[in-house]
Design a protein around this motif. Structure first.
Motif, PDB file in Angstrom:
ATOM      1  N   UNK A  39      -6.690  -2.726   5.163  1.00  0.00           N
ATOM      2  CA  UNK A  39      -6.400  -2.562   3.731  1.00  0.00           C
ATOM      3  C   UNK A  39      -7.005  -3.682   2.907  1.00  0.00           C
ATOM      4  N   UNK A  40      -6.899  -4.909   3.407  1.00  0.00           N
ATOM      5  CA  UNK A  40      -7.468  -6.058   2.692  1.00  0.00           C
ATOM      6  C   UNK A  40      -8.984  -5.922   2.599  1.00  0.00           C
ATOM      7  N   UNK A  41      -9.618  -5.498   3.690  1.00  0.00           N
ATOM      8  CA  UNK A  41     -11.070  -5.320   3.687  1.00  0.00           C
ATOM      9  C   UNK A  41     -11.481  -4.246   2.677  1.00  0.00           C
ATOM     10  N   UNK A  42     -10.758  -3.119   2.675  1.00  0.00           N
ATOM     11  CA  UNK A  42     -11.063  -2.049   1.724  1.00  0.00           C
ATOM     12  C   UNK A  42     -10.866  -2.522   0.293  1.00  0.00           C
ATOM     13  N   UNK A  43      -9.820  -3.280   0.059  1.00  0.00           N
ATOM     14  CA  UNK A  43      -9.564  -3.813  -1.281  1.00  0.00           C
ATOM     15  C   UNK A  43     -10.679  -4.761  -1.699  1.00  0.00           C
ATOM     16  N   UNK A  44     -11.099  -5.611  -0.783  1.00  0.00           N
ATOM     17  CA  UNK A  44     -12.173  -6.566  -1.090  1.00  0.00           C
ATOM     18  C   UNK A  44     -13.469  -5.843  -1.403  1.00  0.00           C
ATOM     19  N   UNK A  45     -13.753  -4.789  -0.662  1.00  0.00           N
ATOM     20  CA  UNK A  45     -15.017  -4.068  -0.846  1.00  0.00           C
ATOM     21  C   UNK A  45     -15.045  -3.219  -2.112  1.00  0.00           C
ATOM     22  N   UNK A  46     -13.915  -2.602  -2.440  1.00  0.00           N
ATOM     23  CA  UNK A  46     -13.917  -1.670  -3.563  1.00  0.00           C
ATOM     24  C   UNK A  46     -13.301  -2.235  -4.835  1.00  0.00           C
ATOM     25  N   UNK A  47     -12.461  -3.264  -4.687  1.00  0.00           N
ATOM     26  CA  UNK A  47     -11.752  -3.791  -5.841  1.00  0.00           C
ATOM     27  C   UNK A  47     -10.551  -2.960  -6.223  1.00  0.00           C
ATOM     28  N   UNK A  48     -10.286  -1.895  -5.474  1.00  0.00           N
ATOM     29  CA  UNK A  48      -9.145  -1.023  -5.753  1.00  0.00           C
ATOM     30  C   UNK A  48      -8.228  -0.985  -4.544  1.00  0.00           C
ATOM     31  N   UNK A  49      -6.926  -0.946  -4.806  1.00  0.00           N
ATOM     32  CA  UNK A  49      -5.965  -0.853  -3.714  1.00  0.00           C
ATOM     33  C   UNK A  49      -6.134   0.504  -3.037  1.00  0.00           C
ATOM     34  N   UNK A  50      -6.333   0.524  -1.713  1.00  0.00           N
ATOM     35  CA  UNK A  50      -6.701   1.774  -1.040  1.00  0.00           C
ATOM     36  C   UNK A  50      -5.545   2.730  -0.748  1.00  0.00           C
ATOM     37  N   UNK A  51      -4.332   2.420  -1.166  1.00  0.00           N
ATOM     38  CA  UNK A  51      -3.202   3.315  -0.953  1.00  0.00           C
ATOM     39  C   UNK A  51      -2.674   3.800  -2.300  1.00  0.00           C
ATOM     40  N   UNK A  52      -2.105   5.009  -2.291  1.00  0.00           N
ATOM     41  CA  UNK A  52      -1.506   5.530  -3.512  1.00  0.00           C
ATOM     42  C   UNK A  52      -0.052   5.887  -3.245  1.00  0.00           C
ATOM     43  N   UNK A  53       0.774   5.677  -4.213  1.00  0.00           N
ATOM     44  CA  UNK A  53       2.199   5.965  -4.092  1.00  0.00           C
ATOM     45  C   UNK A  53       2.446   7.475  -4.003  1.00  0.00           C
ATOM     46  N   UNK A  54       1.491   8.269  -4.458  1.00  0.00           N
ATOM     47  CA  UNK A  54       1.652   9.716  -4.442  1.00  0.00           C
ATOM     48  C   UNK A  54       1.548  10.295  -3.034  1.00  0.00           C
ATOM     49  N   UNK A  55       0.823   9.652  -2.146  1.00  0.00           N
ATOM     50  CA  UNK A  55       0.615  10.162  -0.792  1.00  0.00           C
ATOM     51  C   UNK A  55       1.733   9.686   0.130  1.00  0.00           C
ATOM     52  N   UNK A  56       2.425  10.629   0.771  1.00  0.00           N
ATOM     53  CA  UNK A  56       3.562  10.271   1.620  1.00  0.00           C
ATOM     54  C   UNK A  56       3.154   9.307   2.736  1.00  0.00           C
ATOM     55  N   UNK A  57       2.016   9.539   3.358  1.00  0.00           N
ATOM     56  CA  UNK A  57       1.545   8.648   4.423  1.00  0.00           C
ATOM     57  C   UNK A  57       1.292   7.242   3.918  1.00  0.00           C
ATOM     58  N   UNK A  58       0.765   7.125   2.704  1.00  0.00           N
ATOM     59  CA  UNK A  58       0.521   5.812   2.103  1.00  0.00           C
ATOM     60  C   UNK A  58       1.836   5.103   1.802  1.00  0.00           C
ATOM     61  N   UNK A  59       2.811   5.851   1.285  1.00  0.00           N
ATOM     62  CA  UNK A  59       4.136   5.262   1.013  1.00  0.00           C
ATOM     63  C   UNK A  59       4.766   4.754   2.300  1.00  0.00           C
ATOM     64  N   UNK A  60       4.642   5.547   3.356  1.00  0.00           N
ATOM     65  CA  UNK A  60       5.199   5.137   4.648  1.00  0.00           C
ATOM     66  C   UNK A  60       4.502   3.868   5.153  1.00  0.00           C
ATOM     67  N   UNK A  61       3.193   3.815   5.017  1.00  0.00           N
ATOM     68  CA  UNK A  61       2.449   2.618   5.428  1.00  0.00           C
ATOM     69  C   UNK A  61       2.900   1.387   4.649  1.00  0.00           C
ATOM     70  N   UNK A  62       3.084   1.544   3.344  1.00  0.00           N
ATOM     71  CA  UNK A  62       3.537   0.418   2.521  1.00  0.00           C
ATOM     72  C   UNK A  62       4.923  -0.055   2.946  1.00  0.00           C
TER      73      UNK A  62
END
Length: 102
Positions: A39-62
């Motif tokens: 997640x940190x690598x994706x954030x560094x590369x894109x400048x955007x947080x790679x998870x969304x609160x709308x996606x159940x899998x992303x919420x579970x990961x968070x």
């Protein structure tokens, strides 16, 4: 609080709670650490947080990542406070073991 949820919402909430609790198991540490690094690598590369609160899998990961981090955070405190946390955790483990053996 949970009594106001629909059956589907309750099921989702329960699933998330269980996932969060299971994430405090140190058997999950390397997997969660790897996920956090990704997640940190994706954030560094894109400048955007790679998870969304709308996606159940992303919420579970968070939830898993936050609870795992919180579970380990006692050792980042001052040494006197960390010692108190360690003593409390060890006491909890001993009580749990005694209950399981009874």
């Amino acid at each position: 609080i949970l009594g106001q949820l629909t059956d589907e919402e309750f099921s989702t909430c329960r699933k998330m709670m269980i996932a969060g609790i299971m994430a405090t198991d140190m058997k999950q540490h390397m997997m969660l650490t790897s996920r956090a690094q990704t997640l940190v690598t994706k954030l560094s590369n894109s400048g955007e947080f790679p998870l969304t609160i709308e996606a159940e899998g992303d919420r579970e990961s968070l939830i898993e990542l936050v609870l795992h981090t919180c579970d380990l955070s006692g050792q980042t405190m001052t040494s006197s406070l960390a010692a108190k946390w360690s003593t409390g955790v060890l006491s909890e483990f001993i009580r749990q073991a005694e209950q399981e053996l009874a």
